[in-house]
Scaffold this motif. Sequence first.
Motif, short mmCIF file in Angstrom:
data_model
loop_
_atom_site.label_atom_id
_atom_site.label_comp_id
_atom_site.label_asym_id
_atom_site.label_seq_id
_atom_site.Cartn_x
_atom_site.Cartn_y
_atom_site.Cartn_z
N ASP A 103 0.82 -1.21 0.00
CA ASP A 103 0.00 0.00 0.00
C ASP A 103 0.86 1.26 0.00
O ASP A 103 0.57 2.23 -0.71
CB ASP A 103 -0.94 0.02 1.21
CG ASP A 103 -2.01 -1.06 1.14
OD1 ASP A 103 -2.35 -1.50 0.02
OD2 ASP A 103 -2.51 -1.45 2.21
N GLU A 104 1.92 1.26 0.80
CA GLU A 104 2.82 2.41 0.85
C GLU A 104 3.54 2.61 -0.49
O GLU A 104 3.72 3.73 -0.95
CB GLU A 104 3.84 2.23 1.97
CG GLU A 104 3.22 2.29 3.35
CD GLU A 104 4.14 1.81 4.44
OE1 GLU A 104 3.97 2.27 5.59
OE2 GLU A 104 5.02 0.97 4.18
N HIS B 117 1.99 6.91 -6.75
CA HIS B 117 1.01 7.95 -7.08
C HIS B 117 1.59 9.34 -6.84
O HIS B 117 1.44 10.24 -7.67
CB HIS B 117 -0.26 7.74 -6.25
CG HIS B 117 -1.28 8.79 -6.46
ND1 HIS B 117 -2.05 8.87 -7.60
CD2 HIS B 117 -1.68 9.82 -5.68
CE1 HIS B 117 -2.86 9.90 -7.50
NE2 HIS B 117 -2.65 10.50 -6.34
N CYS B 118 2.28 9.52 -5.73
CA CYS B 118 2.89 10.82 -5.42
C CYS B 118 3.97 11.19 -6.44
O CYS B 118 4.04 12.35 -6.87
CB CYS B 118 3.50 10.79 -4.03
SG CYS B 118 2.30 10.72 -2.69
N GLU C 139 1.12 4.21 -2.90
CA GLU C 139 0.95 5.64 -2.58
C GLU C 139 2.17 6.44 -3.03
O GLU C 139 2.04 7.54 -3.58
CB GLU C 139 0.73 5.81 -1.07
CG GLU C 139 0.44 7.24 -0.68
CD GLU C 139 0.14 7.39 0.81
OE1 GLU C 139 0.13 8.54 1.27
OE2 GLU C 139 -0.07 6.38 1.50
#
Length: 56
Positions: A41-42, A48-49, A45
């Motif tokens: 999950d990290e 995405h960033c 993310e």
Amino acid sequence: MAAMKPRTGDGPMEVTKEGRSLIMRVPLEGGGRLVVELNADEAAELKHCLEGVTQG
């Protein structure tokens, strides 16, 4: 006694999977490496960033 090797930041950025974790190693200026442990999950993310700031 083991031979001492200098730590350098030379080398590619890499990500390896170890168990359920992803281990990211990033070479740093001045030597050494930043080592970050992420879960899936990290990592998603972070992806995405990074996409948000790298697309022109």
